[in-house]
Design a protein around this motif. Structure first.
Motif, PDB file in Angstrom:
ATOM      1  N   GLU A 680       0.825  -1.204   0.000  1.00 41.11           N
ATOM      2  CA  GLU A 680       0.000   0.000   0.000  1.00 41.11           C
ATOM      3  C   GLU A 680       0.865   1.263   0.000  1.00 41.11           C
ATOM      4  OE1 GLU A 680      -0.432  -2.598   1.918  1.00 41.11           O
ATOM      5  OE2 GLU A 680      -2.287  -3.386   1.062  1.00 41.11           O
ATOM      6  N   LEU A 681       1.939   1.226   0.799  1.00 38.66           N
ATOM      7  CA  LEU A 681       2.827   2.388   0.844  1.00 38.66           C
ATOM      8  C   LEU A 681       3.576   2.531  -0.481  1.00 38.66           C
ATOM      9  CD1 LEU A 681       3.855   4.705   2.558  1.00 38.66           C
ATOM     10  CD2 LEU A 681       5.627   3.174   3.479  1.00 38.66           C
ATOM     11  N   ASP A 682       3.937   1.404  -1.107  1.00 36.81           N
ATOM     12  CA  ASP A 682       4.591   1.452  -2.424  1.00 36.81           C
ATOM     13  C   ASP A 682       3.696   2.200  -3.414  1.00 36.81           C
ATOM     14  OD1 ASP A 682       6.649  -0.071  -1.397  1.00 36.81           O
ATOM     15  OD2 ASP A 682       5.843  -1.972  -2.149  1.00 36.81           O
ATOM     16  N   ALA A 683       2.392   1.872  -3.402  1.00 33.06           N
ATOM     17  CA  ALA A 683       1.458   2.505  -4.334  1.00 33.06           C
ATOM     18  C   ALA A 683       1.349   4.003  -4.066  1.00 33.06           C
ATOM     19  CB  ALA A 683       0.095   1.845  -4.212  1.00 33.06           C
ATOM     20  N   ARG A 684       1.259   4.390  -2.789  1.00 31.43           N
ATOM     21  CA  ARG A 684       1.145   5.809  -2.447  1.00 31.43           C
ATOM     22  C   ARG A 684       2.375   6.586  -2.912  1.00 31.43           C
ATOM     23  NH1 ARG A 684      -1.348   3.808   2.561  1.00 31.43           N
ATOM     24  NH2 ARG A 684      -3.539   4.442   2.549  1.00 31.43           N
ATOM     25  N   VAL A 685       3.546   6.022  -2.686  1.00 36.17           N
ATOM     26  CA  VAL A 685       4.781   6.715  -3.070  1.00 36.17           C
ATOM     27  C   VAL A 685       4.883   6.813  -4.594  1.00 36.17           C
ATOM     28  CG1 VAL A 685       7.307   6.628  -2.962  1.00 36.17           C
ATOM     29  CG2 VAL A 685       5.946   6.030  -0.963  1.00 36.17           C
ATOM     30  N   SER A 689       5.086  10.368  -6.648  1.00 39.54           N
ATOM     31  CA  SER A 689       6.059  10.744  -7.686  1.00 39.54           C
ATOM     32  C   SER A 689       5.333  11.249  -8.934  1.00 39.54           C
ATOM     33  CB  SER A 689       6.959   9.558  -8.029  1.00 39.54           C
ATOM     34  OG  SER A 689       6.205   8.506  -8.598  1.00 39.54           O
ATOM     35  N   LEU A 690       4.141  10.638  -9.240  1.00 43.69           N
ATOM     36  CA  LEU A 690       3.336  11.125 -10.363  1.00 43.69           C
ATOM     37  C   LEU A 690       2.881  12.548 -10.105  1.00 43.69           C
ATOM     38  CD1 LEU A 690       1.657  10.764 -12.976  1.00 43.69           C
ATOM     39  CD2 LEU A 690      -0.127   9.725 -11.559  1.00 43.69           C
ATOM     40  N   ASN A 691       2.429  12.818  -8.889  1.00 43.46           N
ATOM     41  CA  ASN A 691       1.950  14.153  -8.546  1.00 43.46           C
ATOM     42  C   ASN A 691       3.086  15.160  -8.482  1.00 43.46           C
ATOM     43  OD1 ASN A 691      -0.507  15.530  -8.053  1.00 43.46           O
ATOM     44  ND2 ASN A 691       0.059  15.761  -5.888  1.00 43.46           N
ATOM     45  N   SER A 716      -0.041   2.186 -13.575  1.00 42.33           N
ATOM     46  CA  SER A 716       0.573   2.547 -14.863  1.00 42.33           C
ATOM     47  C   SER A 716      -0.426   3.315 -15.723  1.00 42.33           C
ATOM     48  CB  SER A 716       1.036   1.285 -15.596  1.00 42.33           C
ATOM     49  OG  SER A 716       2.024   0.617 -14.851  1.00 42.33           O
ATOM     50  N   HIS A 717      -1.695   2.888 -15.700  1.00 42.79           N
ATOM     51  CA  HIS A 717      -2.727   3.583 -16.458  1.00 42.79           C
ATOM     52  C   HIS A 717      -2.902   5.007 -15.959  1.00 42.79           C
ATOM     53  CE1 HIS A 717      -6.453   4.382 -18.591  1.00 42.79           C
ATOM     54  NE2 HIS A 717      -7.005   4.733 -17.423  1.00 42.79           N
ATOM     55  N   MET A 718      -2.784   5.207 -14.645  1.00 43.48           N
ATOM     56  CA  MET A 718      -2.921   6.550 -14.078  1.00 43.48           C
ATOM     57  C   MET A 718      -1.813   7.464 -14.583  1.00 43.48           C
ATOM     58  SD  MET A 718      -4.102   5.508 -10.226  1.00 43.48           S
ATOM     59  CE  MET A 718      -4.417   7.176  -9.670  1.00 43.48           C
ATOM     60  N   PHE A 719      -0.592   6.905 -14.742  1.00 42.91           N
ATOM     61  CA  PHE A 719       0.494   7.712 -15.299  1.00 42.91           C
ATOM     62  C   PHE A 719       0.165   8.104 -16.737  1.00 42.91           C
ATOM     63  CE2 PHE A 719       2.975   6.630 -11.668  1.00 42.91           C
ATOM     64  CZ  PHE A 719       3.993   7.579 -11.606  1.00 42.91           C
ATOM     65  N   LEU A 720      -0.430   7.193 -17.509  1.00 46.55           N
ATOM     66  CA  LEU A 720      -0.765   7.481 -18.902  1.00 46.55           C
ATOM     67  C   LEU A 720      -1.910   8.482 -18.988  1.00 46.55           C
ATOM     68  CD1 LEU A 720      -0.596   3.866 -20.393  1.00 46.55           C
ATOM     69  CD2 LEU A 720       1.071   5.716 -20.689  1.00 46.55           C
ATOM     70  N   ALA A 721      -2.851   8.391 -18.046  1.00 44.82           N
ATOM     71  CA  ALA A 721      -4.042   9.238 -18.089  1.00 44.82           C
ATOM     72  C   ALA A 721      -3.870  10.563 -17.376  1.00 44.82           C
ATOM     73  CB  ALA A 721      -5.221   8.494 -17.470  1.00 44.82           C
ATOM     74  N   ALA A 722      -2.776  10.757 -16.707  1.00 44.74           N
ATOM     75  CA  ALA A 722      -2.550  11.993 -15.958  1.00 44.74           C
ATOM     76  C   ALA A 722      -2.571  13.174 -16.945  1.00 44.74           C
ATOM     77  CB  ALA A 722      -1.224  11.929 -15.238  1.00 44.74           C
ATOM     78  N   PRO A 723      -3.067  14.331 -16.538  1.00 51.72           N
ATOM     79  CA  PRO A 723      -3.490  14.680 -15.168  1.00 51.72           C
ATOM     80  C   PRO A 723      -4.980  14.479 -14.930  1.00 51.72           C
ATOM     81  CG  PRO A 723      -3.381  16.650 -16.490  1.00 51.72           C
ATOM     82  CD  PRO A 723      -3.021  15.537 -17.417  1.00 51.72           C
ATOM     83  N   GLN A 724      -5.688  13.815 -15.922  1.00 51.16           N
ATOM     84  CA  GLN A 724      -7.131  13.692 -15.759  1.00 51.16           C
ATOM     85  C   GLN A 724      -7.526  12.812 -14.558  1.00 51.16           C
ATOM     86  OE1 GLN A 724      -5.478  13.146 -18.550  1.00 51.16           O
ATOM     87  NE2 GLN A 724      -6.146  14.760 -19.988  1.00 51.16           N
ATOM     88  N   PHE A 725      -6.676  11.848 -14.185  1.00 53.28           N
ATOM     89  CA  PHE A 725      -7.043  10.879 -13.127  1.00 53.28           C
ATOM     90  C   PHE A 725      -6.882  11.491 -11.740  1.00 53.28           C
ATOM     91  CE2 PHE A 725      -8.148   6.425 -12.843  1.00 53.28           C
ATOM     92  CZ  PHE A 725      -8.059   6.194 -11.485  1.00 53.28           C
ATOM     93  N   ASN A 726      -7.839  11.220 -10.914  1.00 55.29           N
ATOM     94  CA  ASN A 726      -7.800  11.746  -9.546  1.00 55.29           C
ATOM     95  C   ASN A 726      -6.885  10.866  -8.691  1.00 55.29           C
ATOM     96  OD1 ASN A 726      -8.224  12.772  -7.015  1.00 55.29           O
ATOM     97  ND2 ASN A 726     -10.393  12.209  -6.900  1.00 55.29           N
ATOM     98  N   ILE A 727      -5.688  11.298  -8.454  1.00 57.66           N
ATOM     99  CA  ILE A 727      -4.719  10.449  -7.746  1.00 57.66           C
ATOM    100  C   ILE A 727      -5.067  10.272  -6.272  1.00 57.66           C
ATOM    101  CG2 ILE A 727      -2.848  11.070  -9.311  1.00 57.66           C
ATOM    102  CD1 ILE A 727      -1.817  12.984  -7.158  1.00 57.66           C
ATOM    103  N   ARG A 728      -5.969  11.097  -5.777  1.00 58.93           N
ATOM    104  CA  ARG A 728      -6.356  10.937  -4.372  1.00 58.93           C
ATOM    105  C   ARG A 728      -7.268   9.719  -4.181  1.00 58.93           C
ATOM    106  NH1 ARG A 728      -3.946  11.981  -0.461  1.00 58.93           N
ATOM    107  NH2 ARG A 728      -5.676  12.608   0.869  1.00 58.93           N
ATOM    108  N   ALA A 729      -7.612   9.052  -5.274  1.00 58.28           N
ATOM    109  CA  ALA A 729      -8.478   7.872  -5.170  1.00 58.28           C
ATOM    110  C   ALA A 729      -7.663   6.596  -4.975  1.00 58.28           C
ATOM    111  CB  ALA A 729      -9.351   7.748  -6.413  1.00 58.28           C
TER     112      ALA A 729
END
Length: 758
Positions: A680-685, A689-691, A716-729
């Motif tokens: 879980e912490l790996d995913a947050r970090v 880095s994306l943000n 990985s999809h969130m990196f491709l879709a950024a900045p449209q994706f809500n990273i707080r989710a």
């Protein structure tokens, strides 16, 4: 022996159609005889007068099992017993051999307990009693007798009463004055006891000067007592006549010659010993032992062992403990398994015991078998058990039942035999020296099968109290019971048993204390109800658990405080931590702060954290307190302060994520040891880095996230879709990805299933 004792049996008529038989159990406890009627009916009444005890019951449909009194003669102060019908009641009438003080009580299970004391017990010096033994003195007047010491008169009264009753029943005819001429010949042939002349050590062994335990010089081996003095008479020499003993008593009472009186007393002591009248033998022999008669020192000690008074026997046998196998085993029987001076028992000792007169052989063999079991010497325990069995014949004593059960367990034999269990259950419900051992056996059974051998077993275990002179063996038995109570959910009662054991048996205090602390620590790892019971026991028995031992590990205090801190119980946390030294200030501050935070007082928690010692735990609490106060900048500052002090914790990175400080999140994560990094912490970090403007997942994080392909794909999809994706989710995403994984497994399992689907 048994044939001779049988002449005193009085037959009590019992109704053939009796609805219920009440067993009357009997036993000797040194200075008193005890009778127990277990599970007696309600509304019983008891009265005593003129050497009589009458126990009345409200109904007539009761019979009494009096074999312990009439056949086995287990209560030496009871002359006879019989049932008497009085109107609508049925009474048990007991005749005593003396004007004995009587004490009655009722147990929790409604058992009637009757203790019959000596009318004028011998006053023993503390040296004779051994350390810590309590002297019970009956309140009865002592009559002066210039010719006969009181303890000899008590023994005489006992014998004369028995013989008078037997003569009244027509089963024995006493010699009278016109047969005095034949007494010398009788004495020479029947009381010579294997024709061994009595010899005395050169110096007195028992005197008025108190001697500390194990500080008595060994006697010269040339003065050792001849063991043949206590040997079984041969068939040629024959058994000892009760009539002869009565004549010796009469001669003893009428003679004015001090030398003759001493010789008669010497012979009487050995005769009593040979016929199993151990209290009488002890009474007579101890008087002679005080005058320096070495043979009588040993005779008195052997009689004391057989009647259960081992403290004095151990003391008087100490100088003789190296005088051959018989004295070695006698000392071992008196001292118990925990004595460092006890010789290791071997077949040599078994052989020596087989030569001892039968009534004396049985109780000593039982004591040695019990000792051997305590030291895990099963082979020698079995040998002594066989000796005791042979000596007892058809009689099954409590000790034999305990030993037999223990030997069966050691050999792996089944312990489910109902008859054997019933025997142990009966012992467990009868007050006496073996009650604790029986309760321990049944407690171990309960732990294995979760089934009580009888209703009230756990109550009896909880109520057990070891006497003040208990041994480590008694303590170990109590430990088993305490564990059973704790496992049955009766936690406080288990700790109470250990507390009582520590008080009753001071040498067991450290072990009792250690086990109690261990039980509480284990309970604090279980369900909520058990944890709260453990906390309650900690405070209720705080003095026992901590005692005066300042070196005790404070882990239990800290664990209890941690449990209380989770509930926000600040006052109880402070009580649990009382007395801890300054070296524990950091832990004390952290627990106090945690309690304040959980009591909805983050301001107080933050104050304690700021003034406490530097520690990861206090830093985490400070961060949590600032978050509770919704002070984002204070949270970031608390994280940076902790990291500047060289502290690291995965909560720092998580808190930085929640504070939206992406670079701080990455820094806190980078400083963490690998074993503290979670998926879980790996995913947050990774998303931090994306943000922070990264275009792809850092290689190290991608490698760690690869263990969960679904999660890696989503991030990985969130990196491709950024900045449209809500990273707080991210937290929702984690649940979603886990759900997808579970559904995939479910579908694969279903598609691979075989059968008709039912």
């Amino acid at each position: 022996m048994r044939a001779l004792i049988a002449i005193f049996v009085l037959i009590m008529p019992v109704a053939a159609n009796a609805a219920q038989t009440l067993p009357v159990r009997a036993d000797e406890h040194g200075e008193y005889s005890r009778l127990v009627i277990p599970n007696a009916p309600d509304d019983w009444r008891i009265a005593t007068s003129n050497r009589k005890i009458e126990i009345a019951f409200p109904e007539q449909d009761y019979a009494f099992d009096l074999s312990d009194i009439l056949e086995k003669r287990k209560a030496h102060r009871v002359l006879s017993a019989k049932a008497v019908v009085n109107g609508t009641t049925k009474s048990l009438l007991l005749s005593l051999t003396c004007d004995c003080p009587v004490r009655t009580s009722k147990s929790a299970e409604n058992s009637i307990i009757i203790d019959i004391f000596n009318p004028s017990p011998v006053a023993l010096t503390p040296d004779e009693l051994g350390k810590g033994e309590i002297t019970k003195t009956a309140e009865a007047p002592v009559q002066d007798d210039d010719k006969t010491p009181e303890n000899l008169r008590a023994a005489r009264d006992r014998m004369i009463s028995l013989l008078a009753e037997a003569r009244h029943q027509g089963v024995v005819q006493l010699k009278i004055d016109d047969e005095r001429a034949a007494e010398e010949e009788i004495q020479a042939t029947e009381i010579t006891l294997a024709s061994h002349e009595i010899t005395e050590p050169e110096e007195a062994l028992v005197n008025e000067t108190p001697l500390p335990d194990h500080d008595i010089a060994m006697i010269d081996t040339a003065s050792c007592v001849d063991p043949a003095l206590f040997a079984e008479p041969s068939e040629v020499e024959g058994q000892i006549s009760y009539g002869t003993i009565a004549n010796l008593r009469q001669r003893f009472d009428i003679t004015d010659d001090d030398a003759e009186r001493r010789d008669l007393a010497n012979t009487l002591a050995i005769a009593y010993l040979h016929i199993g009248f151990f209290e009488e033998a002890s009474s007579v022999a101890n008087s002679l032992a005080r005058d320096g008669d070495g043979n009588m020192v040993v005779a008195a000690a052997l009689a004391d062992i057989a009647s259960g008074s081992t403290a004095r026997a151990k003391k008087t046998l100490t100088p003789y403990r190296a005088c051959g196998p018989l004295l070695e085993l006698a000392y071992a029987a008196a001292a118990g398994p925990d004595d460092s001076l006890t010789a290791a028992m071997s077949e040599n000792h078994v052989t020596a015991l087989k030569n001892v007169t039968e009534p004396l052989r049985a109780p000593i063999a039982e004591a040695l078998a019990l000792n051997a079991l305590e030291t895990q010497n099963v082979g020698i325990a079995r040998s002594f058990f066989e000796v005791a069995q042979q000596a007892r014949g058809h009689e099954k004593t409590a000790a034999l039942a305990i030993i037999e059960r223990a030997l069966g367990q050691e050999s792996g034999a089944s312990v489910d035999d109902a008859m054997a269990t019933n025997e142990i259950a009966e012992i467990a419900q009868t007050p006496g020296p073996l009650q604790t051992k029986a309760l321990a056996i049944l407690a171990e059974d309960y732990r294995e099968k979760a089934e009580a051998a009888y209703d009230g077993l756990l109550d009896d275990i909880a109520a057990q109290s070891t006497n003040r002179n208990g041994t480590l063996s008694d303590a170990r038995s109590a430990f088993t019971g305490a564990k059973a109570l704790a496992e049955a959910g009766r936690f406080n009662e288990g700790i109470a048993v250990l507390d009582n054991t520590a008080t009753s048996i001071p040498v067991s205090r450290d072990a009792s204390q250690t086990l109690a602390r261990s039980l509480i620590m284990n309970a604090l790892q279980k369900d909520t109800e058990t944890r709260l019971s453990a906390v309650n026991a900690f405070f209720q028995y705080n003095d026992f658990l901590n005692g005066s031992a300042t070196e005790l590990d404070p882990e239990i205090n800290l664990t209890v405080a941690r449990e209380l801190a989770s509930y926000g119980s600040t006052a109880l946390v402070n009580r649990a931590l009382e007395g801890l030294g300054k070296e524990w200030n950091a832990e004390i501050a952290a627990l106090s702060a945690r309690a304040a935070l959980n009591s909805s007082n983050p301001t107080r928690a933050l104050e304690i954290a700021k003034h406490g010692h530097d520690s990861e735990e206090l830093s985490v609490i400070a961060i949590e307190a600032t978050e509770r106060l919704q002070e984002r900048d204070a949270t970031v500052e608390a994280i940076k302060t902790a990291m500047n002090k060289g502290l690291n914790n995965n909560q720092f990175a998580s808190a930085a994520w929640r504070a939206k400080d992406w670079s701080l999140t990455a820094n806190a994560y980078a400083n963490l040891p690998t074993d503290q990094k979670s998926p879980e912490l790996d995913a947050r970090v990774a998303l931090a880095s994306l943000n922070a403007g990264k275009k792809e997942i850092p290689a190290m994080l991608k490698e760690r996230l690869a263990s969960n392909p679904t999660r890696l794909a989503a991030i990985s999809h969130m990196f491709l879709a950024a900045p449209q994706f809500n990273i707080r989710a991210i937290d929702t995403l984690a649940d979603y990805s886990n759900g997808v994984s579970r559904e995939t497994v479910f579908m694969q399992t279903g598609l691979g299933a075989k059968g008709d689907g039912r």
